[in-house]
Scaffold this motif. Structure first.
Motif, short mmCIF file in Angstrom:
data_model
loop_
_atom_site.label_atom_id
_atom_site.label_comp_id
_atom_site.label_asym_id
_atom_site.label_seq_id
_atom_site.Cartn_x
_atom_site.Cartn_y
_atom_site.Cartn_z
N CYS A 113 16.19 -61.67 -44.34
CA CYS A 113 17.33 -60.85 -43.91
C CYS A 113 16.89 -59.72 -42.99
N ASP A 114 17.14 -59.88 -41.70
CA ASP A 114 16.77 -58.84 -40.74
C ASP A 114 17.54 -57.54 -40.98
N GLY A 115 18.79 -57.66 -41.42
CA GLY A 115 19.60 -56.47 -41.67
C GLY A 115 19.02 -55.61 -42.78
N CYS A 116 18.55 -56.23 -43.85
CA CYS A 116 17.97 -55.48 -44.95
C CYS A 116 16.60 -54.94 -44.58
N GLU A 117 15.88 -55.66 -43.75
CA GLU A 117 14.60 -55.15 -43.26
C GLU A 117 14.82 -53.87 -42.46
N THR A 118 15.83 -53.87 -41.62
CA THR A 118 16.19 -52.68 -40.84
C THR A 118 16.63 -51.55 -41.77
N TYR A 119 17.45 -51.88 -42.78
CA TYR A 119 17.93 -50.87 -43.73
C TYR A 119 16.75 -50.21 -44.45
#
Length: 77
Positions: free
Chosen positions: A33-39
């Motif tokens: 999950c790229d979004g959670c990595e960013t988060y």
């Protein structure tokens, strides 16, 4: 693990307080999950920038505004 659970566990992960099985699921989710990595990276940057914000440093009004905003954020998820 879904993104909602991930967000709930970020603090425990950063503090090294997750049980081993949950930590493995957390890390596995990061790889997918790229979004959670960013988060997670944003969370780390916020901690690095702020360090610590003692509760007495906030005015009562600022505290209430933050709490209201976070309550709204949780409902929107």
């Amino acid at each position: 693990m879904d993104c909602d659970e991930f967000v709930e566990l970020v603090t425990d992960f950063l503090e090294g307080a997750l049980p081993e099985a949950d930590e493995a699921r957390f890390v596995a989710h990061l790889t997918e999950c790229d979004g959670c990595e960013t988060y997670l990276e944003q969370f780390r940057q916020t901690i690095d920038t702020l360090g610590e914000l003692p509760s007495e440093a906030l005015s009562g009004q600022a505290r209430e505004q933050l709490l209201t905003a976070f309550r709204g954020f949780q409902r929107d998820q």
